[in-house]
Design a protein around this motif. Structure first.
Motif, mmCIF file in Angstrom:
data_model
loop_
_atom_site.group_PDB
_atom_site.id
_atom_site.type_symbol
_atom_site.label_atom_id
_atom_site.label_comp_id
_atom_site.label_asym_id
_atom_site.label_seq_id
_atom_site.Cartn_x
_atom_site.Cartn_y
_atom_site.Cartn_z
ATOM 1 N N LEU A 1 0.825 -1.207 0.000
ATOM 2 C CA LEU A 1 0.000 0.000 0.000
ATOM 3 C C LEU A 1 0.860 1.258 0.000
ATOM 4 C CD1 LEU A 1 -2.860 -0.996 2.485
ATOM 5 C CD2 LEU A 1 -2.930 -0.945 -0.018
ATOM 6 N N GLN A 2 1.982 1.210 0.719
ATOM 7 C CA GLN A 2 2.871 2.369 0.742
ATOM 8 C C GLN A 2 3.529 2.573 -0.621
ATOM 9 O OE1 GLN A 2 2.908 4.651 3.123
ATOM 10 N NE2 GLN A 2 1.321 3.345 4.023
ATOM 11 N N ARG A 3 3.874 1.499 -1.291
ATOM 12 C CA ARG A 3 4.429 1.615 -2.647
ATOM 13 C C ARG A 3 3.406 2.241 -3.587
ATOM 14 N NH1 ARG A 3 7.064 -4.021 -4.560
ATOM 15 N NH2 ARG A 3 7.270 -2.815 -6.497
ATOM 16 N N LEU A 4 2.165 1.827 -3.473
ATOM 17 C CA LEU A 4 1.120 2.373 -4.329
ATOM 18 C C LEU A 4 0.832 3.831 -3.996
ATOM 19 C CD1 LEU A 4 -1.130 -0.795 -4.323
ATOM 20 C CD2 LEU A 4 -0.051 0.222 -6.346
ATOM 21 N N LEU B 1 -2.728 5.597 -4.462
ATOM 22 C CA LEU B 1 -3.467 5.675 -3.205
ATOM 23 C C LEU B 1 -3.019 6.920 -2.465
ATOM 24 C CD1 LEU B 1 -3.198 1.925 -2.087
ATOM 25 C CD2 LEU B 1 -5.208 3.053 -3.053
ATOM 26 N N VAL B 2 -3.750 7.240 -1.394
ATOM 27 C CA VAL B 2 -3.442 8.443 -0.621
ATOM 28 C C VAL B 2 -3.407 8.103 0.855
ATOM 29 C CG1 VAL B 2 -4.200 10.775 -0.015
ATOM 30 C CG2 VAL B 2 -4.553 9.930 -2.336
ATOM 31 N N ASN B 3 -2.381 8.594 1.552
ATOM 32 C CA ASN B 3 -2.332 8.470 3.010
ATOM 33 C C ASN B 3 -3.111 9.621 3.621
ATOM 34 O OD1 ASN B 3 -0.644 6.155 3.731
ATOM 35 N ND2 ASN B 3 1.003 7.224 2.655
ATOM 36 N N VAL B 4 -4.177 9.294 4.338
ATOM 37 C CA VAL B 4 -5.013 10.317 4.969
ATOM 38 C C VAL B 4 -4.814 10.251 6.474
ATOM 39 C CG1 VAL B 4 -7.352 11.159 5.316
ATOM 40 C CG2 VAL B 4 -6.714 10.133 3.119
ATOM 41 N N GLY C 1 -5.938 6.406 7.414
ATOM 42 C CA GLY C 1 -5.201 5.325 6.765
ATOM 43 C C GLY C 1 -5.059 5.566 5.277
ATOM 44 N N VAL C 2 -4.951 4.490 4.532
ATOM 45 C CA VAL C 2 -4.744 4.576 3.085
ATOM 46 C C VAL C 2 -6.099 4.493 2.377
ATOM 47 C CG1 VAL C 2 -3.624 3.525 1.087
ATOM 48 C CG2 VAL C 2 -2.477 3.504 3.311
ATOM 49 N N THR C 3 -6.347 5.457 1.506
ATOM 50 C CA THR C 3 -7.623 5.488 0.795
ATOM 51 C C THR C 3 -7.406 5.624 -0.705
ATOM 52 O OG1 THR C 3 -7.870 7.905 0.913
ATOM 53 C CG2 THR C 3 -8.729 6.622 2.773
ATOM 54 N N VAL C 4 -8.454 5.299 -1.448
ATOM 55 C CA VAL C 4 -8.435 5.462 -2.899
ATOM 56 C C VAL C 4 -8.782 6.919 -3.212
ATOM 57 C CG1 VAL C 4 -9.426 4.690 -5.080
ATOM 58 C CG2 VAL C 4 -9.182 3.082 -3.175
ATOM 59 N N PRO C 5 -7.952 7.611 -3.975
ATOM 60 C CA PRO C 5 -8.201 9.031 -4.223
ATOM 61 C C PRO C 5 -9.434 9.282 -5.084
ATOM 62 C CG PRO C 5 -6.385 8.268 -5.578
ATOM 63 C CD PRO C 5 -6.723 7.136 -4.649
ATOM 64 N N LEU C 6 -9.996 10.463 -4.902
ATOM 65 C CA LEU C 6 -11.080 10.936 -5.749
ATOM 66 C C LEU C 6 -10.468 11.767 -6.869
ATOM 67 C CD1 LEU C 6 -13.510 12.131 -2.923
ATOM 68 C CD2 LEU C 6 -13.783 10.081 -4.321
ATOM 69 N N LEU C 7 -10.923 11.553 -8.083
ATOM 70 C CA LEU C 7 -10.409 12.323 -9.211
ATOM 71 C C LEU C 7 -11.269 13.558 -9.441
ATOM 72 C CD1 LEU C 7 -9.464 9.943 -12.185
ATOM 73 C CD2 LEU C 7 -7.935 11.330 -10.798
ATOM 74 N N SER C 8 -10.624 14.696 -9.648
ATOM 75 C CA SER C 8 -11.360 15.879 -10.071
ATOM 76 C C SER C 8 -11.547 15.796 -11.585
ATOM 77 C CB SER C 8 -10.584 17.153 -9.722
ATOM 78 O OG SER C 8 -9.409 17.250 -10.514
ATOM 79 N N LEU D 1 -3.744 3.148 -13.296
ATOM 80 C CA LEU D 1 -3.993 3.191 -11.858
ATOM 81 C C LEU D 1 -4.848 4.390 -11.464
ATOM 82 C CD1 LEU D 1 -0.482 2.254 -10.384
ATOM 83 C CD2 LEU D 1 -2.572 0.899 -10.223
ATOM 84 N N GLN D 2 -4.751 5.467 -12.246
ATOM 85 C CA GLN D 2 -5.483 6.683 -11.908
ATOM 86 C C GLN D 2 -6.988 6.551 -12.177
ATOM 87 O OE1 GLN D 2 -3.543 9.137 -10.471
ATOM 88 N NE2 GLN D 2 -1.931 7.606 -10.746
ATOM 89 N N VAL D 3 -7.338 5.765 -13.177
ATOM 90 C CA VAL D 3 -8.749 5.685 -13.572
ATOM 91 C C VAL D 3 -9.393 4.338 -13.243
ATOM 92 C CG1 VAL D 3 -8.595 7.423 -15.377
ATOM 93 C CG2 VAL D 3 -8.061 5.044 -15.921
#
Length: 215
Positions: free
Chosen positions: A52-55, A61-64, A68-75, A157-159
């Motif tokens: 998860l840290q590699r991703l 992914l995003v560290n919040v 914890g680690v979450t899937v980012p929201l795309l603008s 990975l972004q989409v």
């Protein structure tokens, strides 16, 4: 030996999670629960945490803080940027790959296309996304450019996490495979420019639905 095995396990865990993100196994805004993922994969929490840290380092992914680690929201602006890059990279890979497609490759593309059609008719999003990924990879790998393929997979990975949203609207979902029919015809005819146009049409069509789901 123990260190080597541990390293291999971390790599396998990373590869699996990366592929899950690519095909939309996780959705935007979802918190990745290490314990649950470890249990599903049958591994300890340490390789999952490392993966998860590699991703996160790859911006997949995003560290919040405190979450914890979450899937980012795309603008929408981020999505537009990703789409531009995908059209360049995937269009190029598709066009370069056509002259190198073997009869076995064309047969596999035909089979995968049939699987995608069946998955859409059967309401099977996972089946469609799995076959769709395999379909595109055959074409892009034929370009024989490891760097180009690596860049494409990184952009995916972004989409990936929003890809499941393609199926929220049944009428739209039914049209998802239209460009693949044109792509197959062009590939069998050795029409590299036609394959590139079909890839661009495929990505642009899916983008109509996906962009609407961005924040």
């Amino acid at each position: 030996m123990k260190t080597s095995r541990h390293h291999t396990l971390q790599d396998q865990t990373y590869d699996t999670l990366r592929q899950w993100l690519t095909i939309g196994r996780f959705v935007p805004g979802e918190r990745i629960k290490i314990r649950h993922v470890a249990a599903e994969l049958g591994v300890g929490e340490m390789p999952v945490r490392a993966a998860l840290q590699r991703l996160a380092a790859e911006s997949a992914l995003v560290n919040v803080p405190n979450c914890g680690v979450t899937v980012p929201l795309l603008s929408k602006a981020q999505f537009d940027d990703v789409l531009r890059v995908r059209l360049i990279l995937e269009g190029e890979a598709a066009e370069l790959g056509v002259p190198h497609l073997t009869p076995d490759d064309l047969a596999a593309l035909t089979t995968l296309n049939a699987q995608m059609i069946a998955a859409l008719r059967g309401g099977d999003p996972k089946g469609y996304l799995d076959a769709n990924e395999a379909f595109h990879l055959i074409l892009y790998r034929a370009a024989a450019s490891p760097l180009l393929l690596e860049l494409i997979e990184t952009v995916w990975l972004q989409v990936g996490p929003i890809s499941n949203l393609l199926f929220d609207h049944a009428q739209f979902a039914a049209t998802l495979n239209d460009a693949h029919d044109d792509l197959l015809d062009a590939a069998k005819a050795g029409d590299a420019a036609g394959v590139r146009r079909a890839i661009e049409a495929d990505l642009s069509h899916a983008a109509i639905r996906l962009r609407a789901q961005c924040v």
